[in-house]
Design an enzyme around this catalytic site. Structure first.
Site, PDB file in Angstrom:
ATOM      1  N   CYS A 130       0.855  -1.118  -0.095  1.00 29.66           N
ATOM      2  CA  CYS A 130      -0.144   0.013  -0.030  1.00 29.66           C
ATOM      3  C   CYS A 130       1.000   1.311  -0.201  1.00 29.66           C
ATOM      4  CB  CYS A 130      -0.798   0.125   1.301  1.00 29.66           C
ATOM      5  SG  CYS A 130      -0.192  -0.023   2.707  1.00 29.66           S
ATOM      6  N   HIS A 165      -2.685   0.600   7.105  1.00 27.91           N
ATOM      7  CA  HIS A 165      -3.208   0.729   5.644  1.00 27.91           C
ATOM      8  C   HIS A 165      -3.011   2.170   5.343  1.00 27.91           C
ATOM      9  CE1 HIS A 165      -4.611  -0.130   1.844  1.00 27.91           C
ATOM     10  NE2 HIS A 165      -5.901   0.199   1.959  1.00 27.91           N
ATOM     11  N   SER A 182      -4.385  -2.842  -2.187  1.00 26.05           N
ATOM     12  CA  SER A 182      -4.718  -3.584  -0.992  1.00 26.05           C
ATOM     13  C   SER A 182      -5.134  -4.939  -1.538  1.00 26.05           C
ATOM     14  CB  SER A 182      -5.964  -3.058  -0.086  1.00 26.05           C
ATOM     15  OG  SER A 182      -6.363  -4.010   0.951  1.00 26.05           O
TER      16      SER A 182
END
Length: 344
Positions: A130, A165, A182
């Site tokens: 990410c 994330h 992702s």
């Protein structure tokens, strides 16, 4: 400082993945650690993993995905098409499931340093995660006039393990969206199609996705807009506002999200200068669960000095690669880009 060529990233006692500190191509010790970690993670598939490793020299040459370097200033494409092409490129690099992060990343570097890393990532064309996707998205969207970019960072917990994330949030007019990568498609790309007319709706969409996967969202960090200057020596402000959705009422954090948007309107995201005043001083934290943001005197007290010029040459990797390109043949209405206003 690691002495073995790689460093483990942990969540408590659990090892999430390793970071390659030896550079590219992978050293023998990093390669060995990558394969053994894979077997440790999937002991029932050890024989299959060993078979794949033994056949690695027999695999066909991997196609090199050509980055859409000039998509930001292409007048033939609409804004939605530009973002879609950038997202398609990021997805074609594929998610890195190896357990070894190939690139040594430091979020505290200035934008110019992070963009050097982004060029390196695109040159090598290896699988990414990410944060690498976040850097690529910044690089390729620089020059789209009217597009505001900002980080949206998530900290979640699942089965007592903490995960992190990040995606690149984008804003154009009253529309919001996001670019990123992702394992789960609904935790990455959000098209700029008018579905999210408020920042809170975009955040709620991610919250619902995490809920569907059984994750508890502990914290969301949203930063200030990232200026359109690949040579800037500013650092990214990662946490202009911090939200704890499991401890904060939805109405409260929606109000704070609207407040940070009002601050963005006071900022010049195209300024080609370095500020002597840290952008972090433009937001003042309180002890509330939602970090409140404010801007002193509508940013009029900032003083600037010019950046020094730097080279933006991006050399190709010495590794021989086959070239493929993304689709750039169709045309639609123009969005009025002004490349002369942006330093790229």
């Amino acid at each position: 400082m690691t002495t073995c060529g790689y460093e483990a990233m942990r969540s408590g006692d659990a090892i999430l993945f390793y970071i390659n500190r030896d550079g590219l191509p992978l050293s023998d010790r990093c390669t060995e650690r990558m394969w053994t970690f894979c077997m440790e993670q999937y002991p029932k598939n050890a024989l299959e993993i060993k078979t794949i490793r033994d056949r690695i020299s027999d695999y066909p040459q991997i196609a090199y995905v050509e980055p859409p370097y000039n998509v930001a200033t292409n007048p033939r494409l609409s804004l939605q098409e530009k973002l879609q092409q950038i997202q398609t490129y990021i997805q074609r690099l594929e998610y890195n499931y190896t357990g070894m992060q190939f690139f040594d990343l430091n979020a505290n570097r200035p934008i110019s340093g992070l963009m050097d890393t982004a060029r390196h990532i695109m040159t090598e064309s290896l699988p990414i995660k990410c944060f690498e996707a976040f850097l690529i998205a910044i690089y390729l969207t620089t020059g789209i006039v009217g597009l505001e970019r900002f980080n949206i960072s998530f900290k979640t917990r699942f089965n007592s393990i903490v995960y992190r994330h990040i995606v690149l949030g984008v804003k154009y007019g009253q529309m919001y969206g996001a670019l990123g990568l992702s394992r789960r498609t609904d935790l990455a790309y959000k098209p700029l199609n008018g579905k999210y007319e408020r920042l809170s709706k975009l955040i709620d969409d991610y919250l619902q996705a995490y809920k569907n996967y059984g994750h508890t969202v502990l914290r969301i960090k949203i930063g200030l807009p990232i200026i359109h200057d690949l040579r800037s020596y500013l650092t990214i402000n990662w946490k202009a506002i911090i939200i704890q959705p499991n401890k904060t009422d939805k109405i409260d954090y929606e109000r704070e999200l609207d407040k940070i948007v009002r601050i963005w309107r006071q900022m010049n995201i195209y300024m080609p200068y370095r500020s002597n005043l840290s952008l972090s001083s433009m937001v003042q934290s309180t002890n509330t669960l939602v970090t409140r943001a404010s801007s002193p005197n509508r940013l009029q007290s900032l003083s600037f000095r010019s950046n020094r010029e730097g080279s933006l040459t991006c050399r190709r990797s010495a590794i021989k690669k086959t070239i493929t390109t993304t689709d750039d043949n169709h045309t639609t209405d123009r969005d009025h880009s002004l490349p002369c206003a942006i330093r790229v």
